[in-house]
Design an enzyme around this catalytic site. Structure first.
Site, PDB file in Angstrom:
ATOM      1  N   ASN A 146       0.839  -1.204   0.000  1.00  0.00           N
ATOM      2  CA  ASN A 146       0.000   0.000   0.000  1.00  0.00           C
ATOM      3  C   ASN A 146       0.868   1.247   0.000  1.00  0.00           C
ATOM      4  OD1 ASN A 146      -0.511   1.912   2.528  1.00  0.00           O
ATOM      5  ND2 ASN A 146       0.171  -0.075   3.334  1.00  0.00           N
ATOM      6  N   PHE A 149      -1.453   8.169   4.255  1.00  0.00           N
ATOM      7  CA  PHE A 149      -2.221   8.822   5.337  1.00  0.00           C
ATOM      8  C   PHE A 149      -3.475   9.532   4.831  1.00  0.00           C
ATOM      9  CE2 PHE A 149       1.567   9.577   8.523  1.00  0.00           C
ATOM     10  CZ  PHE A 149       1.594   8.230   8.793  1.00  0.00           C
ATOM     11  N   SER A 197       5.681   4.993   8.578  1.00  0.00           N
ATOM     12  CA  SER A 197       5.010   4.790   7.296  1.00  0.00           C
ATOM     13  C   SER A 197       5.967   5.182   6.171  1.00  0.00           C
ATOM     14  CB  SER A 197       3.758   5.654   7.204  1.00  0.00           C
ATOM     15  OG  SER A 197       3.328   5.681   5.857  1.00  0.00           O
ATOM     16  N   ASN A 206       5.092   5.966   3.258  1.00  0.00           N
ATOM     17  CA  ASN A 206       4.356   6.665   2.205  1.00  0.00           C
ATOM     18  C   ASN A 206       4.227   8.171   2.395  1.00  0.00           C
ATOM     19  OD1 ASN A 206       3.877   4.181   0.842  1.00  0.00           O
ATOM     20  ND2 ASN A 206       2.366   3.704   2.431  1.00  0.00           N
ATOM     21  N   THR A 207       4.845   8.695   3.452  1.00  0.00           N
ATOM     22  CA  THR A 207       4.923  10.149   3.619  1.00  0.00           C
ATOM     23  C   THR A 207       6.407  10.492   3.527  1.00  0.00           C
ATOM     24  OG1 THR A 207       2.938  10.257   4.997  1.00  0.00           O
ATOM     25  CG2 THR A 207       4.500  12.080   5.223  1.00  0.00           C
ATOM     26  N   LYS A 224       5.838   3.277  17.036  1.00  0.00           N
ATOM     27  CA  LYS A 224       5.758   2.233  15.994  1.00  0.00           C
ATOM     28  C   LYS A 224       6.892   2.423  14.998  1.00  0.00           C
ATOM     29  CE  LYS A 224       2.561   0.051  12.761  1.00  0.00           C
ATOM     30  NZ  LYS A 224       1.150  -0.032  12.346  1.00  0.00           N
ATOM     31  N   ASN A 246       5.918  -1.689  11.288  1.00  0.00           N
ATOM     32  CA  ASN A 246       5.133  -1.199  10.152  1.00  0.00           C
ATOM     33  C   ASN A 246       5.486  -2.029   8.901  1.00  0.00           C
ATOM     34  OD1 ASN A 246       3.552   0.603   8.504  1.00  0.00           O
ATOM     35  ND2 ASN A 246       3.915   2.177  10.062  1.00  0.00           N
TER      36      ASN A 246
END
Ligand SMILES: Cc1cc2nc3c(=O)[nH]c(=O)nc-3n(C[C@H](O)[C@H](O)[C@H](O)COP(=O)(O)O)c2cc1C
Length: 364
Positions: free
Chosen positions: A112, A116, A175, A177-178, A217, A246
């Site tokens: 994915n 966010f 994450s 993705n940021t 996390k 994660n």
């Protein structure tokens, strides 16, 4: 028709849809009560207390499924011992363009790059207010907006927005993705972040008379030296626990079938080995007292048990639900009880760490 049969048919139907639409349909089904609740009697041996929370069982719903706090109680009814909302950022944000989530059925993995997407603090807060009187452990996973000028301020805003209502907080700096978010795992940035977050939490503790645990996390892709720094900072700043881990930016353990080269974080079965190694290394560095939630590739009672023996106190999962359906919660919990019987143990704590050394000596 039996419930497992219906569930298998529903899963087949969902897999005809793209992964994001299937996810949305599942959230709607949970909202409307279409998903059967767990009927099995809870096993008191699976219950454990951490901080001032009593987890009825160790298995939690991981962050990312219920980003906006729409279905915490439906998830708890499925049998999860806890659920984690988010990641939620101060302001609503769209996330990355679609498609942004991909199934890898041959490997039972998910990639994915949502980035966010969420409705922001105020909308999530309204939903949590509406369930205020209900019991159950509902954690809030806080993140930073992509365009934040001051990322630490975004995390602190999350603490202040939910301190009176969150069972616990997760500070998500892992994450992929940021852009730049995971740089907060570097020692000096992490020290600043944790100082800000923990002092905001402590001010809330003082005001509310209640200590809301803060967990960090982390990514499964941190180098050993960095993991050591992270755990040292966690202990130094009195962070209440770790969540390991994660999604990974590696593509380890993939057969190559399916959209393996899509950008994003990989989760599910291919993540199990890497996240379990990092968990065991974190356990060794942290010592026996720091609560750690083990996440990554749990898809059976056996993998859940292995996480515990590799150092986890509590567990979370997400991706395996995509391939196995909600009956998996029951299967895992019954399987953990059966393993306690087999090994003649009366608590999960007695099983914890049995294989830490072996897992920690592996290289991810
Ligand atoms: C579609 C998807 C979205 C996710 N979104 C988030 C998120 O917003 N915040 C977060 O901390 N973790 C997020 N995660 C990571 C999961 O919480 C979990 O750490 C990871 O998927 C490993 O567990 P699993 O292998 O059981 O899925 C997401 C995972 C998936 C598959």
């Amino acid at each position: 028709m039996t419930a497992p049969f219906l569930e298998a048919a529903a899963l087949k139907g969902l897999h005809l849809l793209d992964a994001e639409t299937a996810h949305r349909m599942t959230v709607l089904a949970l909202k409307t009560g279409l998903v059967p609740a767990r009927r099995a009697k809870p096993d008191p041996r699976l219950s454990q207390a951490f901080w001032d929370l009593t987890f009825p069982n160790p298995l939690g719903m991981a962050a990312g499924f219920d980003k906006n706090g729409e279905v915490p109680d439906a998830l708890l009814r499925l049998g999860f011992g806890s659920t984690e909302i988010g990641s939620v950022t101060p302001r609503p944000q769209e996330g990355n363009p679609r498609p942004r989530v991909f199934r890898l059925p041959a490997d039972e993995g998910v990639i994915n790059r949502y980035g966010f997407n969420n409705e922001g603090h105020a909308a999530v807060r309204r939903r949590l207010d509406a369930r205020k009187r209900l019991s159950g452990i509902v954690g809030v996973n806080v993140g930073a907006n992509k365009d934040a000028d001051d990322r630490i301020a975004d995390y602190v805003a999350g603490i202040n927005a939910f301190a009176d209502i969150a069972s616990y907080f997760t500070v998500n700096i892992s994450s992929p993705n940021t852009p730049g978010l995971r740089d907060l795992q570097a020692r000096s940035a992490l020290a600043d972040l944790l100082t800000g977050v923990i002092s905001a939490r402590d001010a809330c503790t003082h005001e509310l008379g209640r200590h809301v645990p803060v967990l960090l996390k982390i990514a499964p892709d941190v180098a050993e030296e960095d993991l050591k720094d992270i755990v040292e900072e966690v202990l130094l700043k009195n962070v209440d626990g770790l969540i390991v881990s994660n999604t990974t930016i590696t593509r380890d353990g993939l057969s190559g079938a399916g959209p393996a080269d899509e950008a994003g974080g990989l989760s599910g079965r291919p993540l199990f080995r890497r996240s379990t190694i990092v968990l065991a290394k974190a356990r060794k560095l942290a010592g026996p007292d720091l609560p750690i939630i083990g996440v990554g590739g749990i898809d059976s009672a056996e993998t859940a048990w292995v996480k515990i023996t590799a150092g986890a106190d509590l567990l979370q999962l997400y991706s395996a639900l995509v391939f196995k359906g909600t009956g998996l919660v029951d299967e895992i919990l019954s399987g953990l009880s059966a393993r306690l019987d087999q090994h003649g143990l009366s608590t999960l704590r007695e099983a914890r760490d049995a294989n830490v050394e072996a897992w920690a000596s592996e290289t991810a």
